[in-house]
Scaffold this motif. Sequence first.
Motif, PDB file in Angstrom:
ATOM      1  N   SER A 154       0.546  -1.228   0.015  1.00 42.04           N
ATOM      2  CA  SER A 154       0.010   0.188   0.034  1.00 42.04           C
ATOM      3  C   SER A 154       1.059   1.243  -0.008  1.00 42.04           C
ATOM      4  O   SER A 154       0.732   2.212  -0.484  1.00 42.04           O
ATOM      5  CB  SER A 154      -0.988   0.179   1.277  1.00 42.04           C
ATOM      6  N   VAL A 155       2.057   1.371   0.846  1.00 41.65           N
ATOM      7  CA  VAL A 155       2.982   2.383   0.920  1.00 41.65           C
ATOM      8  C   VAL A 155       3.556   2.666  -0.526  1.00 41.65           C
ATOM      9  O   VAL A 155       3.738   3.651  -1.078  1.00 41.65           O
ATOM     10  CB  VAL A 155       4.054   2.201   1.839  1.00 41.65           C
ATOM     11  N   HIS A 202       2.240   1.938  -3.649  1.00 42.66           N
ATOM     12  CA  HIS A 202       1.576   2.283  -4.477  1.00 42.66           C
ATOM     13  C   HIS A 202       1.308   3.977  -4.102  1.00 42.66           C
ATOM     14  O   HIS A 202       1.041   4.859  -4.993  1.00 42.66           O
ATOM     15  CB  HIS A 202       0.075   1.790  -4.134  1.00 42.66           C
ATOM     16  N   ALA A 203       1.152   4.172  -2.687  1.00 36.96           N
ATOM     17  CA  ALA A 203       0.997   5.631  -2.260  1.00 36.96           C
ATOM     18  C   ALA A 203       2.335   6.368  -3.144  1.00 36.96           C
ATOM     19  O   ALA A 203       2.221   7.511  -3.353  1.00 36.96           O
ATOM     20  CB  ALA A 203       0.692   5.791  -0.939  1.00 36.96           C
ATOM     21  N   GLY A 204       3.523   5.716  -3.083  1.00 38.09           N
ATOM     22  CA  GLY A 204       4.610   6.306  -3.459  1.00 38.09           C
ATOM     23  C   GLY A 204       4.791   6.673  -4.931  1.00 38.09           C
ATOM     24  O   GLY A 204       5.091   7.589  -5.267  1.00 38.09           O
ATOM     25  N   ARG A 205       3.959   5.674  -5.562  1.00 38.08           N
ATOM     26  CA  ARG A 205       3.975   5.859  -6.893  1.00 38.08           C
ATOM     27  C   ARG A 205       2.758   6.943  -7.344  1.00 38.08           C
ATOM     28  O   ARG A 205       3.161   7.693  -8.261  1.00 38.08           O
ATOM     29  CB  ARG A 205       3.023   4.585  -7.483  1.00 38.08           C
ATOM     30  N   ALA A 206       1.684   7.259  -6.368  1.00 33.12           N
ATOM     31  CA  ALA A 206       0.794   8.331  -6.907  1.00 33.12           C
ATOM     32  C   ALA A 206       1.641   9.605  -6.291  1.00 33.12           C
ATOM     33  O   ALA A 206       1.405  10.717  -7.085  1.00 33.12           O
ATOM     34  CB  ALA A 206      -0.298   8.193  -5.898  1.00 33.12           C
ATOM     35  N   PHE A 207       2.334   9.767  -5.249  1.00 36.41           N
ATOM     36  CA  PHE A 207       3.125  10.843  -4.928  1.00 36.41           C
ATOM     37  C   PHE A 207       4.093  11.324  -5.875  1.00 36.41           C
ATOM     38  O   PHE A 207       4.004  12.497  -6.502  1.00 36.41           O
ATOM     39  CB  PHE A 207       3.567  10.750  -3.506  1.00 36.41           C
ATOM     40  N   ALA A 251       1.162  14.419   5.060  1.00 33.99           N
ATOM     41  CA  ALA A 251       0.833  12.811   4.518  1.00 33.99           C
ATOM     42  C   ALA A 251       2.052  12.144   4.310  1.00 33.99           C
ATOM     43  O   ALA A 251       2.366  10.910   4.404  1.00 33.99           O
ATOM     44  CB  ALA A 251      -0.432  13.099   3.656  1.00 33.99           C
ATOM     45  N   ALA A 252       2.914  12.953   3.369  1.00 35.13           N
ATOM     46  CA  ALA A 252       3.939  12.264   2.817  1.00 35.13           C
ATOM     47  C   ALA A 252       5.013  11.990   4.240  1.00 35.13           C
ATOM     48  O   ALA A 252       5.423  10.863   4.135  1.00 35.13           O
ATOM     49  CB  ALA A 252       4.873  13.281   2.058  1.00 35.13           C
ATOM     50  N   VAL A 297       3.716   8.756   5.926  1.00 28.92           N
ATOM     51  CA  VAL A 297       4.155   7.469   4.960  1.00 28.92           C
ATOM     52  C   VAL A 297       5.711   7.250   4.950  1.00 28.92           C
ATOM     53  O   VAL A 297       6.359   6.076   5.654  1.00 28.92           O
ATOM     54  CB  VAL A 297       3.827   7.603   3.566  1.00 28.92           C
TER      55      VAL A 297
END
Length: 308
Positions: free
Chosen positions: A150-151, A153-158, A238-239, A242
């Motif tokens: 999940s992290v 994927h969050a990194g990809r979005a960021f 938020a960053a 994470v």
Amino acid sequence: MARTGTAAGTPRHTRHTPADDDVSKRLLDSAATLSYDPAAEIDWDAPLPEDAYGLNPEWSTLYGTALWDEMTVEQRVTLTRHEVCSIMSTGIWFEMILQQMVLRDQYLKDTGTAEFRFALTEVADECRHSIMFARACEKMGAPAYRPARSVAHAGRAFKALATGELAYGGILVAEEVLDVMQRDWMRGENVLEIVRGTSRIHVVEESRHMKFARQEIRERLRGAGRARRRAAATGIAAAAFVIVSSMVNHGVYAAAGLDTRRALAEVRGNEHRKAMMRTSSRHLMAFLAESGLLTGPSTAVYRRIHML
């Protein structure tokens, strides 16, 4: 410090000044005189002393707990080596995100500026740092600790969506927290020389990157309204959540022969660890407050991860 439009041709309303150029020029001069080649600076063939820690024991997530007191010296050494490798692996992960954001920010910019040249210099530095960390982890025999799916994927979005002050704010968070830790590690007499050496290199070169990120944030926020600052503050927090939550992989406890469930419970209640995190975040919090990026909602996030 952009003067040109975006790749799509939309004007960017930053207020670039000669002083902004001067910052990049000074950083380029520093890079020309004070940069290192880890392949030559680090003795990669030297044996690792069995009793040397991976990081100062005080920076271990379990230091100050009942479990730490029960551990053997061998377990403490093993744990700190895996902890530092987990932190280095998180560093590699975020450095790859950083490189993509910086390159995207500089896409089709004026190549004749000092800003453009330093941005690419920073990317080159980060490539060397990632290789250096990967090699150090291999030398210490640690696995490649990766963030949770999940992290990731969050990194990809960021990295795909973050721009301007949000992108450079995320970069600054990762660099500032690690910088304080590594300043201690590089002076630790009972710390592995390979960790002390890589920390020295990273501290020197990352100091330029942090100055660049702060300058970019200041410039992007010139004339920014309250709503934009509040949105950026929330995104940066938020960053931070994470990044900080992903620094130490849960697998490090099993690697040291510990009960993972108990170890995690002890970490959650470790007041010493919380105090160390607040110490490592002090300068960052001061800068965010000065920049109008420390709001009520973002403060709540920072308190949750013990950065405040």
